[in-house]
Scaffold this motif. Structure first.
Motif, PDB file in Angstrom:
ATOM      1  N   VAL A 145     -12.679 -88.032  66.308  1.00 22.09           N
ATOM      2  CA  VAL A 145     -12.636 -87.526  64.926  1.00 22.09           C
ATOM      3  C   VAL A 145     -11.900 -88.511  64.029  1.00 22.09           C
ATOM      4  CG1 VAL A 145     -11.639 -85.740  63.440  1.00 22.09           C
ATOM      5  CG2 VAL A 145     -12.846 -85.091  65.527  1.00 22.09           C
ATOM      6  N   ASN A 171     -11.718 -82.835  55.517  1.00 23.62           N
ATOM      7  CA  ASN A 171     -12.612 -82.580  56.646  1.00 23.62           C
ATOM      8  C   ASN A 171     -11.959 -83.024  57.953  1.00 23.62           C
ATOM      9  OD1 ASN A 171     -15.294 -81.705  57.584  1.00 23.62           O
ATOM     10  ND2 ASN A 171     -15.542 -83.853  58.164  1.00 23.62           N
ATOM     11  N   ASN A 175     -11.095 -80.579  61.119  1.00 32.93           N
ATOM     12  CA  ASN A 175     -11.572 -80.844  62.487  1.00 32.93           C
ATOM     13  C   ASN A 175     -10.418 -80.898  63.488  1.00 32.93           C
ATOM     14  OD1 ASN A 175     -14.275 -80.978  61.728  1.00 32.93           O
ATOM     15  ND2 ASN A 175     -14.189 -83.171  61.296  1.00 32.93           N
TER      16      ASN A 175
END
Length: 250
Positions: A145, A171, A175
């Motif tokens: 990620v 974002n 995550n």
């Protein structure tokens, strides 16, 4: 206070036990020493570190409802050493297994408690973690990620001139939060046992697990071990890979 963390996984790297030991050490104060137990050559260095230790934390995987076979000879050696040196150390154990239930580690905890009784050292309990292998998956996912986020920031920056795009960063945080949610039980109990180590108290025996429904855990574990097996040399952990003659004799 000095705490010695012993990673008892037979793996050279990327072991769940080693990762959990490192994570626990973050929350433990004082002097911390990380040791690796794989072969007999490690015995002397570990025992030397225990001479002035206040606590020792064994981090190990559950193998056949017990401690790994390479750990048993060390425990016998440490028992003799303890009876000769009479150390004032407290023993904690953090065990993880490939099952989803943390309570599967109970037989291992009993073995370690009996070891402490025979060695005349203080057993302070331990933490049993179910689905411990998923901790490796979690850290891999966080790295992936992070890498994807960096790439997105670069591409967005080239396109718009803003290399710190707010949506990309939000974002990323979302995550990471989702990944950490699955390990929240383990992290919570890890901080809890660390607080007892810091205070020199008996923790007792407690069990937790990865926060994932059993049917999803089985699916994720199957995929993970299949990928690992292929990378290691064959679909069934190298059964179909070529072996040297001496390896076949083992």
């Amino acid at each position: 206070m000095k705490t010695v963390f012993i990673d008892c996984s037979p793996k050279k790297r990327l072991s769940a036990s080693g990762f959990i030991a490192d994570m626990t050490s973050i929350f433990v104060s004082g002097t911390k020493k990380r040791m690796k137990l794989r072969t007999k050559a490690d015995y002397e260095n570990i025992l030397k570190e225990l001479e002035d230790a206040d606590a020792v934390v064994f981090a190990m995987p559950l193998y056949v409802d017990g401690v790994p076979s390479h750990v048993l000879p060390f425990l016998r050696e440490m028992e003799v050493w303890c009876k000769s040196n009479n150390p004032k150390i407290r023993v904690y154990t953090i065990a993880n297994n490939g099952f989803i239930e943390g309570r599967q580690n109970e037989p291992l905890m009993q073995i370690m408690e009996n070891f402490c009784i025979r060695s005349k050292i203080k057993w302070c309990g331990g933490l049993g973690i179910g689905g411990g292998v998923m901790m490796n998956v979690m850290r891999i996912m966080i790295v992936v990620v992070f890498a994807v986020t960096i790439l997105n920031l670069i591409l967005t920056g080239i396109d718009s001139g803003n290399f710190l795009d707010r949506n990309v960063l939000l974002n990323f945080l979302k995550n990471v939060a989702e990944v950490l949610f699955f390990g929240c039980g383990i992290i919570t109990f890890d901080i809890w046992i660390a607080s007892y180590i810091n205070r020199g108290k008996e923790y007792g025996k407690h069990y937790t697990r990865i926060m994932l429904p059993s049917f999803l855990f089985i699916l994720a574990a199957d995929i993970f071990f299949t990928v690992v097996s292929i990378v290691k040399g064959g679909i069934f952990r190298g059964w179909f890979s070529k072996k040297k003659p001496e390896e076949r004799m083992k």
